[in-house]
Design an enzyme around this catalytic site. Structure first.
Site, PDB file in Angstrom:
ATOM      1  N   LYS A  30      -9.600  -1.743   2.064  1.00  0.00           N
ATOM      2  CA  LYS A  30      -8.970  -2.745   1.191  1.00  0.00           C
ATOM      3  C   LYS A  30     -10.011  -3.733   0.671  1.00  0.00           C
ATOM      4  CE  LYS A  30      -4.650  -2.272   3.781  1.00  0.00           C
ATOM      5  NZ  LYS A  30      -3.940  -2.714   4.999  1.00  0.00           N
TER       6      LYS A  30
ATOM      7  N   GLY B 129       4.728  -2.659   6.152  1.00  0.00           N
ATOM      8  CA  GLY B 129       6.166  -2.449   6.361  1.00  0.00           C
ATOM      9  C   GLY B 129       6.824  -1.955   5.093  1.00  0.00           C
TER      10      GLY B 129
ATOM     11  N   VAL C 195       7.226   3.945   3.816  1.00  0.00           N
ATOM     12  CA  VAL C 195       7.165   3.307   2.495  1.00  0.00           C
ATOM     13  C   VAL C 195       7.953   4.114   1.456  1.00  0.00           C
ATOM     14  CG1 VAL C 195       5.619   2.546   0.654  1.00  0.00           C
ATOM     15  CG2 VAL C 195       4.970   2.203   3.051  1.00  0.00           C
TER      16      VAL C 195
ATOM     17  N   GLU D 294      -1.188   2.800  10.700  1.00  0.00           N
ATOM     18  CA  GLU D 294      -1.485   4.048   9.993  1.00  0.00           C
ATOM     19  C   GLU D 294      -1.090   5.229  10.884  1.00  0.00           C
ATOM     20  OE1 GLU D 294      -3.010   4.091   6.719  1.00  0.00           O
ATOM     21  OE2 GLU D 294      -2.212   2.099   7.055  1.00  0.00           O
TER      22      GLU D 294
ATOM     23  N   GLY E 100      -0.015  -5.291   1.218  1.00  0.00           N
ATOM     24  CA  GLY E 100       1.430  -5.062   1.119  1.00  0.00           C
ATOM     25  C   GLY E 100       2.093  -5.798  -0.028  1.00  0.00           C
TER      26      GLY E 100
ATOM     27  N   GLU F  82      -1.121  -1.674  -6.583  1.00  0.00           N
ATOM     28  CA  GLU F  82      -0.819  -2.968  -5.958  1.00  0.00           C
ATOM     29  C   GLU F  82      -0.502  -2.833  -4.473  1.00  0.00           C
ATOM     30  OE1 GLU F  82      -0.759  -6.239  -7.780  1.00  0.00           O
ATOM     31  OE2 GLU F  82      -1.209  -6.356  -5.650  1.00  0.00           O
TER      32      GLU F  82
ATOM     33  N   ASP G 295      -9.365   0.416   7.937  1.00  0.00           N
ATOM     34  CA  ASP G 295      -8.313   0.137   6.956  1.00  0.00           C
ATOM     35  C   ASP G 295      -8.632  -1.177   6.217  1.00  0.00           C
ATOM     36  OD1 ASP G 295      -5.448   0.631   5.927  1.00  0.00           O
ATOM     37  OD2 ASP G 295      -5.346  -1.416   6.692  1.00  0.00           O
TER      38      ASP G 295
ATOM     39  N   ILE H  66       1.703  -8.899  -1.128  1.00  0.00           N
ATOM     40  CA  ILE H  66       0.961  -9.949  -1.863  1.00  0.00           C
ATOM     41  C   ILE H  66       0.401  -9.345  -3.158  1.00  0.00           C
ATOM     42  CG2 ILE H  66      -0.954 -11.595  -1.806  1.00  0.00           C
ATOM     43  CD1 ILE H  66      -0.837 -11.543   1.238  1.00  0.00           C
TER      44      ILE H  66
ATOM     45  N   LYS I 257      -5.181   3.200  -0.063  1.00  0.00           N
ATOM     46  CA  LYS I 257      -6.441   2.431  -0.090  1.00  0.00           C
ATOM     47  C   LYS I 257      -7.645   3.291   0.288  1.00  0.00           C
ATOM     48  CE  LYS I 257      -3.946   1.910   3.751  1.00  0.00           C
ATOM     49  NZ  LYS I 257      -2.806   1.299   4.342  1.00  0.00           N
TER      50      LYS I 257
HETATM   51  N1  HSE Z   1      -1.605   0.011   8.567  1.00  0.00           N
HETATM   52  C1  HSE Z   1      -1.644  -0.943   7.499  1.00  0.00           C
HETATM   53  C2  HSE Z   1      -1.604  -2.350   8.090  1.00  0.00           C
HETATM   54  C3  HSE Z   1      -0.485  -0.700   6.582  1.00  0.00           C
HETATM   55  O1  HSE Z   1      -1.278  -2.479   9.284  1.00  0.00           O
HETATM   56  O2  HSE Z   1      -1.910  -3.307   7.396  1.00  0.00           O
HETATM   57  C4  HSE Z   1      -0.532  -1.503   5.313  1.00  0.00           C
HETATM   58  O3  HSE Z   1      -1.632  -1.168   4.526  1.00  0.00           O
END
Ligand code: HSE
Length: 439
Positions: free
Chosen positions: A207, A304, A15, A192, A136, A131, A203, A138, A107
């Site tokens: 979020k 991505g 990123v 990740e 990602g 954001e 993850d 959105i 996050k």
């Molecule tokens: N590892 C996370 C995913 C990256 O696959 O959504 C984006 O937050």
């Protein structure tokens, strides 16, 4: 002359590198939109020499992100290192204490420390934008923070992990193994650094915890999320779901009712005809149900380099604009932290759309009647029953039974199947998957 907004970036993985590359391409357009130049002045990462496909020698290099966070040469600190505590937490805290706005894609950090950091940002009159932390590309954070102020949200359900959605899609479409699909997702830069965070559901939970706070105006409550990952979803489950008219998705769901809030992350079956069932690959989706708007459905790239960098550039742009025109910032979680409500956990309600169960029995016709009796004892009625012989030419053939229940609770199902396992009616641990009724 208007001063340039000076940016420091800590973390140059997929990123961070995309942010540097896109910044080069878009600096002029961004300056026009913001009415002032924007300039990346310094960077920090673990390894100066790593191949990134971009030149970094025009930026001042910091070995120590904490020094970058407290540098007087920057106005905005962009944290892209990841991790729920340690250096990520310390450097964001240091940047805010020094008086720098912060942009983060982290996050895990916010799910654990979001309210404390929001309080600190608020007390300093600084922006803490995130954001890129959820879904990602959105723009869900801005949307929930700014556009739903007059709405009462009742449910948010979502696909928030690109890696898991990619794995489930590739397993279904190509018949590939779980391990192979995970490798692909890692190679594509979606997963990740520790991919167990993706596949075990944490993850998504990080979020979801942020979305719950924004949607319902409460403090963040990560510990209250029921979390189950996709590790034990097999090709057999995916094929059975197909046959019954469903797709399996790792959903993050948060619901507010009169009794409180229910948050869960788990593999879930959704009808093939629903919009969310059609969301494939690394794409994420979020559906919001509220009193005034009704149902809103968003989908887009969830992980991505480019989509996530797009969210980061949008956060930086907001800082460039807002820090010039107003002293009053939009609160980090949509409301000032002192009016965020305490979180109240809801009692788990029975699932009106039922459950899918896959189990195996030895090939004996009586056995199904034992299953039916045990389910009836637990007040579980069945909508669909499919029995299949597994003719593998072994002396003791087995049968697979696929069931779809009517409304019931997970508790009742586990109780019934524990008994059936203990008394030897079924031969392996059953697969139990919740069904959700989305738009
Ligand atoms: N590892 C996370 C995913 C990256 O696959 O959504 C984006 O937050």
């Amino acid at each position: 002359m208007i001063q340039a907004l000076r940016i420091g970036i800590a973390g140059l993985g997929t990123v961070g590198s995309a942010v540097l590359r896109l910044f080069d391409e878009k600096a002029k357009t961004l300056a026009l939109r913001c009415g002032r130049p924007l300039k990346i002045v310094a960077v920090s990462a673990k390894n100066l020499k790593r191949k990134r496909g971009i030149a970094i020698n025009s930026y001042k290099w910091y070995d120590d992100p904490l020094k970058l966070a407290s540098s007087e040469e920057i106005d905005v600190f962009v944290e892209l290192m990841g991790g729920e505590q340690g250096i990520a937490y310390l450097s964001v805290e240091r940047a805010l204490k020094t008086g720098h706005h912060v942009v983060t894609a982290n996050k895990a950090l916010l799910a654990h420390q979001g309210i404390a950091l929001a309080k600190l940002a608020e007390s300093k009159g600084l922006l803490l934008n995130f954001e890129a932390a959820v879904a990602g590309g959105i723009p869900i954070i801005k949307l929930l923070r700014e556009s739903f102020s007059s709405n009462r949200i009742s449910r948010v359900y979502s696909i928030l992990n690109g890696t898991c959605n990619y794995i489930l899609t590739r397993m279904r479409d190509q018949g590939l193994s779980f391990e192979q699909c995970l490798k692909e997702a890692q190679n594509l830069g979606y997963a990740e650094a520790d991919p167990t965070l993706d596949i075990e559901g944490n993850d998504t939970a990080h979020k979801l915890a942020l979305l719950t706070s924004l949607a319902f105006g409460t403090v963040i409550m990560l510990d209250d999320i029921y979390i189950k990952g996709i590790r034990n979803i097999s090709l057999e489950d995916i094929r059975a779901a197909d046959e019954l008219g469903y797709r399996i998705k790792l959903l993050g769901v948060t619901i507010k009712s009169d009794t409180g809030i229910e948050q869960r992350v788990q593999p879930t079956m959704v009808p093939t005809s629903s919009m969310i069932a059609q969301v494939n690959g690394v794409t994420n989706a979020i559906a919001i149900e509220s009193d005034l708007i009704g149902k809103l459905f968003l989908s887009g790239a969830g992980a991505g380099g480019n989509p996530t960098a797009s969210a980061i550039l949008s956060d930086i742009t907001d800082i460039a604009i807002f820090s010039q025109i107003t002293a009053q910032n939009i609160p980090v979680f949509g409301r000032p932290t002192n009016i965020l409500k305490p979180y109240k956990k809801s009692a788990i309600s029975p699932n009106s759309t039922g459950y899918f169960i896959r189990c195996s029995v030895d090939d004996c016709t009586d056995l199904f009647s034992f299953i039916a009796q045990e389910l009836a004892k637990n007040h579980i009625s069945l909508k669909t029953i499919i029995q299949k012989s597994l003719s593998d030419n072994k002396s003791k053939p087995k049968q697979t039974i696929l069931l779809i229940t009517h409304q019931t609770s997970e508790f009742a199902i586990y109780k019934a199947f524990n008994t059936l396992m203990q008394n030897g009616t079924i031969v392996n641990k059953p697969q139990i998957i919740r069904i959700e009724s989305p738009v």
